[in-house]
Design an enzyme around this catalytic site. Sequence first.
Site, PDB file in Angstrom:
ATOM      1  N   SER A   7     100.939  77.886  38.439  1.00 46.92           N
ATOM      2  CA  SER A   7     100.812  79.267  37.975  1.00 46.92           C
ATOM      3  C   SER A   7     101.492  79.441  36.615  1.00 46.92           C
ATOM      4  O   SER A   7     101.200  78.723  35.675  1.00 46.92           O
ATOM      5  CB  SER A   7     101.386  80.215  39.036  1.00 46.92           C
ATOM      6  OG  SER A   7     101.053  81.547  38.772  1.00 46.92           O
ATOM      7  N   ASP A  21      89.867  82.317  41.851  1.00 47.03           N
ATOM      8  CA  ASP A  21      91.248  82.760  41.633  1.00 47.03           C
ATOM      9  C   ASP A  21      91.245  84.010  40.749  1.00 47.03           C
ATOM     10  O   ASP A  21      90.783  83.983  39.613  1.00 47.03           O
ATOM     11  CB  ASP A  21      92.042  81.634  40.968  1.00 47.03           C
ATOM     12  CG  ASP A  21      93.532  81.915  40.914  1.00 47.03           C
ATOM     13  OD1 ASP A  21      93.923  83.090  41.041  1.00 47.03           O
ATOM     14  OD2 ASP A  21      94.301  80.968  40.739  1.00 47.03           O
ATOM     15  N   HIS A  33      95.289  81.706  45.178  1.00 44.44           N
ATOM     16  CA  HIS A  33      95.900  81.332  43.908  1.00 44.44           C
ATOM     17  C   HIS A  33      96.523  79.941  43.988  1.00 44.44           C
ATOM     18  O   HIS A  33      96.247  79.078  43.160  1.00 44.44           O
ATOM     19  CB  HIS A  33      96.943  82.377  43.530  1.00 44.44           C
ATOM     20  CG  HIS A  33      97.632  82.099  42.229  1.00 44.44           C
ATOM     21  ND1 HIS A  33      96.940  81.782  41.076  1.00 44.44           N
ATOM     22  CD2 HIS A  33      98.947  82.076  41.893  1.00 44.44           C
ATOM     23  CE1 HIS A  33      97.803  81.589  40.087  1.00 44.44           C
ATOM     24  NE2 HIS A  33      99.019  81.751  40.560  1.00 44.44           N
TER      25      HIS A  33
END
Length: 661
Positions: free
Chosen positions: A493, A579, A624
């Site tokens: 991320s 995502d 995610h």
Amino acid sequence: MQQKTKLFLQALKYSIPHLGKCMQKQHLNHYNFADHYYNRIKLKKYHLTKCLQNKPKISELATNIPSRSFSCKDLQPVKQENEKLLPENMDAFEKVRTKLETQPQEEYEIINVEVKHGGFVYYQEGCCLVRSKDEEADNDNYEVLFNLEELKLDQPFIDCIRVAPDEKYVAAKIRTEDSEASTCVIIKLSDQPVMEASFPNVSSFEWVKDEEDEDVLFYTFQRNLRCHDVYRATFGDNKRNERFYTEKDPSCFVFLYLTKDSRFLTINIMNKTTSEVWLIDGLSPWDPPVLIQKRIHGVLYYVEHRDDELYILTNVGEPTEFKLMRTAADTPAIMNWDLFFTMKRNTKVIDLDMFKDHCVLFLKHSNLLYVNVIGLADDSVRSLKDGKLVPMTVFHKTDSEDLQKKPLLIHVYGAYGMDLKMNFRPERRVLVDDGWILAYCHVRGGGELGLQWHADGRLTKKLNGLADLEACIKTLHGQGFSQPSLTTLTAFSAGGVLAGALCNSNPELLRAVTLEAPFLDVLNTMMDTTLPLTLEELEEWGNPSSDEKHKNYIKRYCPYQNIKPQHYPSVHITAYENDERVPLKGIVSYTEKLKEAILEHAKDTGEGYQAPNIILDIQPGGNHVIEDSHKKITAQIKFLYEELGLDSTSVFEDLKKYLKF
């Protein structure tokens, strides 16, 4: 006591509490409430206790007991055998260490989400929500409340459980690993439990009971990753479901938190730098909520309650270094949640025993060593004595010889004031067993050293995090931990920003990199306000659309913007097809641009140049980050071993002890 509470609430409803110098009258533009509820009398006193000295994370406030959830097929209870009784006079730290040292390494148990209420424990068993008597929780004697397969989801699991005060109902939030979407089911508890209702896209939820002993469920509704609406619902003969509050500021999100004594429900409205809290009386949930303090830019605060008094934790006021600070009777005690560490400037390696009672733990389990190393970042222009000490956590086997020849895996995040995850993962353990060194770099931008540590690594100070990461890796190499040709880096991320930036600025420090759902195109993402999180994250990355200074600064470190023809480490990227947090488009663009730069460099270098491998692995689904994906884990480990030229046979055999292939 009940009468005292009633008087306290009456005083609260007719007052505006003070927060230091921030006393301001609030006109209620969010609700149609009477203005005369406010500005009548002042609360007598507030207290702040040591139990609130540490900053609570949003995830801790909005979810259950810290725990791990996993799919139905993998959920099998693990029985602990030959567990020795520990002496009663042994302190907590020694108990943890002793238990770890005596526990067989194959018997680590990942605990599913569970909640204790009354005399029962509520948890997931297989594909079912169940409950058992507290004293029988470790046995197979349980009552099935709901079968998750009724929802027709692919490998569903329970993410959160809340039980109504009198145990007439239980609510459970259910989701799958490949999506962030969730469903909240309401189960009526009786001789034959039945699903009373279900609500889609629920984020946080809590129960309270009104004056007529009716259970009321408050919950927040999430749409496109934005959580702005609060609803309240009742069930049984008096069913209702109504929207209670809508937040108008697109940069904020809303979550619910029930105080630890279940006396008040708090509606928390916040973004990265500012918060506002409304208080709902747990005994009168239909009454208008009371504002604690209107939002003021830069002021974050949280509210707790105990013994008819409010406890307020905030980032304003002078730091107290773990001491209580009480102000005048009509002003709440204020405490800064920054953590303070006293470290000698010339210290390079620190035994974490000195911090065992604070925020970190020194563990020596079997032949595994866990130590702390301090790297020094000089920020390029500063002198050495003015540099910043950057903490690192390092794992390796105690019997490892010649650490300079061992492979090294660096972990980094450095964003949102979040601590770098160091939770147990099977793949991390098998790497250490196979001789790897694992290093966790707690760079600026994270939350390990308090709010200032975060502030020093966001907006126009984001390059500090990159300087810290470079300094950490160089310090590790300088201290004899591995070497560049055996050094790898992993991030997920927002951690992809620093990882990608390092690949551009100092690629010679690394041999290979694995990224999962990485944030790599900061500039274009933050200029696209149609994306769900752009407005919410302006305080972290800046606003390049309206602020030229922010735009130019982002251009200096943005991984996508700074790709150039040069030698890069090999890169393995795992991305998810749907995502919503990190759109696939930006990752694909980054990968294509990186390959073009490598190809151009190869042409300039001539024959004999061995180009790095750039792999983009696109997984289906809309989640995610999927931590427990066996396919992802094996692909990443295979990639690292191949890039370093290591034999992966034994590591995959060891993984079978933990993962079911």
